[in-house]
Enzyme design. Structure first.
Site, mmCIF file in Angstrom:
data_model
loop_
_atom_site.group_PDB
_atom_site.id
_atom_site.type_symbol
_atom_site.label_atom_id
_atom_site.label_comp_id
_atom_site.label_asym_id
_atom_site.label_seq_id
_atom_site.Cartn_x
_atom_site.Cartn_y
_atom_site.Cartn_z
ATOM 1 N N GLY A 105 0.818 -1.206 0.000
ATOM 2 C CA GLY A 105 0.000 0.000 0.000
ATOM 3 C C GLY A 105 0.851 1.254 0.000
ATOM 4 O O GLY A 105 2.079 1.194 0.087
ATOM 5 N N ASP A 106 0.196 2.401 -0.136
ATOM 6 C CA ASP A 106 0.870 3.715 -0.122
ATOM 7 C C ASP A 106 1.857 3.859 -1.280
ATOM 8 O O ASP A 106 2.845 4.576 -1.177
ATOM 9 C CB ASP A 106 1.609 3.959 1.209
ATOM 10 C CG ASP A 106 0.755 3.639 2.421
ATOM 11 O OD1 ASP A 106 -0.362 4.175 2.483
ATOM 12 O OD2 ASP A 106 1.179 2.851 3.282
ATOM 13 N N GLY A 125 1.136 5.142 -4.249
ATOM 14 C CA GLY A 125 0.818 6.271 -5.124
ATOM 15 C C GLY A 125 -0.222 5.911 -6.169
ATOM 16 O O GLY A 125 -0.251 6.479 -7.255
ATOM 17 N N LYS A 126 -1.117 4.968 -5.816
ATOM 18 C CA LYS A 126 -2.166 4.546 -6.751
ATOM 19 C C LYS A 126 -3.073 5.707 -7.131
ATOM 20 O O LYS A 126 -3.480 5.836 -8.278
ATOM 21 C CB LYS A 126 -3.017 3.427 -6.125
ATOM 22 C CG LYS A 126 -2.270 2.147 -5.881
ATOM 23 C CD LYS A 126 -3.149 1.081 -5.254
ATOM 24 C CE LYS A 126 -3.561 1.376 -3.830
ATOM 25 N NZ LYS A 126 -2.449 1.393 -2.864
ATOM 26 N N HIS A 155 -6.033 7.469 -0.218
ATOM 27 C CA HIS A 155 -5.443 7.930 -1.474
ATOM 28 C C HIS A 155 -5.377 9.449 -1.454
ATOM 29 O O HIS A 155 -6.348 10.105 -1.091
ATOM 30 C CB HIS A 155 -6.304 7.504 -2.675
ATOM 31 C CG HIS A 155 -6.317 6.032 -2.908
ATOM 32 N ND1 HIS A 155 -7.083 5.435 -3.875
ATOM 33 C CD2 HIS A 155 -5.645 5.027 -2.307
ATOM 34 C CE1 HIS A 155 -6.882 4.127 -3.847
ATOM 35 N NE2 HIS A 155 -6.024 3.863 -2.893
ATOM 36 N N ASN A 168 -5.672 -0.690 -0.898
ATOM 37 C CA ASN A 168 -4.682 -1.540 -0.222
ATOM 38 C C ASN A 168 -3.681 -2.064 -1.272
ATOM 39 O O ASN A 168 -3.337 -1.335 -2.167
ATOM 40 C CB ASN A 168 -5.375 -2.658 0.571
ATOM 41 C CG ASN A 168 -6.575 -2.163 1.363
ATOM 42 O OD1 ASN A 168 -7.699 -2.547 1.099
ATOM 43 N ND2 ASN A 168 -6.344 -1.279 2.321
ATOM 44 N N LYS A 215 3.768 6.525 11.313
ATOM 45 C CA LYS A 215 5.032 6.494 10.569
ATOM 46 C C LYS A 215 5.119 5.186 9.796
ATOM 47 O O LYS A 215 4.828 4.128 10.339
ATOM 48 C CB LYS A 215 6.196 6.532 11.568
ATOM 49 C CG LYS A 215 7.035 7.766 11.504
ATOM 50 C CD LYS A 215 8.228 7.617 12.445
ATOM 51 C CE LYS A 215 8.844 8.994 12.699
ATOM 52 N NZ LYS A 215 10.062 8.904 13.484
ATOM 53 N N LEU A 253 10.551 8.129 -7.391
ATOM 54 C CA LEU A 253 11.954 7.895 -7.749
ATOM 55 C C LEU A 253 12.839 9.026 -7.218
ATOM 56 O O LEU A 253 13.997 8.807 -6.859
ATOM 57 C CB LEU A 253 12.097 7.775 -9.275
ATOM 58 C CG LEU A 253 13.477 7.368 -9.797
ATOM 59 C CD1 LEU A 253 13.856 5.960 -9.332
ATOM 60 C CD2 LEU A 253 13.529 7.451 -11.316
#
Length: 456
Positions: free
Chosen positions: A39-40, A42-43, A68, A255, A335, A363
């Site tokens: 998860g997390d 950047g969908k 999101h 997710n 965090k 990136l």
């Protein structure tokens, strides 16, 4: 890039063709965006890019445990339950039967985003909800918190859930005691009786749970009036969308692969199928109508909460990734743990999902590193293993074999084409493509919509 190929609808075939077996059903193809890690990834950003010329954007699983973030015109919108593509005013948003819906959470989320900017104006008229979607009640959320507390006391560790009631509501669904949107909008008296039975079941299981049954029902009646115009038979809605005029249909996964209830790092997972199979079961559509499947991958790896994480860097490297990447959960504010990119896990996610291309995000967070490591194999007892151990205790013991690549030590956030990236950054991307045998279609080098480099 076209979202949907169109084939003749069954209804348009001449009568003489009725008895002839057809190799593939007609209809539009849906484009699917899925998380390939924990998860997390950047969908939301990839969905936002694709939703700009979409007609329908769907959610097929999960609830408001997902988070999101989409930035449009310098306004940051946070989505948990609504498909983030709804900020396109021309999009119809569809919440499928596989999604679990907390009604107060849905309206609160919409109102918060309406106050931020113009993106959500008229959202009520652009949202369709499957009548078969299950409802998350406040007592599901309270029970989620109690369960976490019990796990902590009994085992010394919890699952790290978002306490949004997701596990309990999917448990109710599997136990066939859950209530759905169709129950709420069709027969409120019958709904009320079943609600009382379910609430009393929860009170008997969790004696400390306090439920104001009449007060809750009063609130739910208010939500029923507001939600009724949005509730439709989701199967028929989607069938018409797939087999009518050409449409661009996008499915936004919540997710990610490694949080999937079946294929993730169980038990530290979510309670739904967030891999490609969840698209068919969570929307009510056949697999033949699945078109492109885009996997979203962060250029490094993060994880919220506890559970195995072979490439985790619990050191200065992890801290640098955490601070540079501003790695805090959208839903919980926790965090995120950080580590190097893990190609073993990505190959596994690809085996399940069959990604047709990847979006490689964040990136630019690696700009500071003189050398970058990538996990390429797992060893157990000194031997390379060809699979990912399903058992968490065993997975915790694997030793990662790394390939070290040179960094680029240059700010790449202003790059807008692949050739503008430093050679070492280009090589990093090509290395990932070669190892996974999946093309990278997008590279994210910043937060804004413009900072997604498209390669083909």
């Amino acid at each position: 890039m076209a979202f949907a190929e169109t084939y003749p609808a069954a209804s348009s075939l001449p009568n003489g063709d009725c008895g002839r077996p057809r190799a593939r059903p007609g209809g539009n193809r849906v484009t699917v965006v899925l998380g390939a890690q924990w998860g997390d990834e950047g969908k939301g950003k990839v969905v936002d890019l694709l939703a700009q010329d979409a007609d329908i954007v769907c959610r097929c699983q999960g609830g408001n445990n997902a988070g999101h973030t989409v930035v449009v015109d310098s306004v940051e919108y946070d989505f948990h339950l609504l498909p983030s593509g709804i900020i396109n005013p021309n999009v119809t948003a569809f919440i499928g039967n596989g999604v679990v819906i907390h009604l107060p959470g849905l309206f609160e989320e919409a109102e918060k985003n309406v106050q931020k900017g113009k993106g959500l104006e008229g959202w009520e008229k652009r949202l369709i909800i499957s009548d078969r979607a299950h409802i998350v009640f406040d007592f599901h959320q309270a029970a989620d918190g109690i369960q976490e507390q019990q796990r902590q006391e009994q085992a010394g560790k919890n699952l790290g859930t978002t306490k949004k009631g997701i596990g309990p509501v999917y448990s109710s669904k599997a136990a066939r005691s859950g209530l759905r949107m169709c129950d709420l909008v069709s027969d409120f008296d019958g709904f009320s009786e079943r609600f009382k039975v379910l609430a009393n079941q929860y009170k008997s299981i969790y004696p400390t749970l306090e439920i104001d049954i009449e007060g809750e029902l009063q609130k739910l009646k208010g939500y029923m009036e507001k939600i009724k115009p949005m509730v439709r038979d989701g199967v028929y809605f989607l069938y018409e969308a797939l087999h009518g005029p050409p449409k661009k249909i996008l499915v936004e996964g919540a997710n990610a692969a490694l949080l999937d209830i079946d294929f993730g790092t169980y038990p530290f997972v979510t309670s739904s199928n967030c891999t490609v199979g969840g698209v068919c079961t969570g929307l009510g559509m056949p697999p033949q109508n699945v078109g492109e499947v885009y996997g979203v991958v962060k250029a490094y790896t993060t994880r919220v909460g506890i559970g195995a994480f072979p490439t985790e860097q619990d050191n200065e490297i992890g801290e640098l990734l955490q601070t540079r990447g501003r790695e805090f959960g959208v839903t919980t504010g926790r965090k995120r743990r950080c580590g190097w990119l893990d190609l073993v896990l990505l190959k596994y996610a690809h085996m399940i999902n069959g990604f047709t291309a990847l979006a490689l995000t964040k990136l630019d967070i690696l700009d500071m590193f003189t050398e970058i490591k990538v996990g390429v194999a797992y060893k157990l007892d000194g031997e390379i293993i060809p699979h990912i151990p399903a058992n968490q205790e065993v997975l915790n013991k694997v030793e990662v074999q790394y390939k070290t690549l040179p960094g680029w030590n240059t700010d790449i956030s202003n790059a807008r084409a692949f050739k503008e990236l430093p050679v070492n950054a280009q090589n990093y991307v090509r290395f990932i493509e070669d190892e996974l045998q999946i093309p990278v279609k997008w590279i994210g080098v910043g937060k804004s919509r413009e900072s997604m480099i498209q390669l083909f």
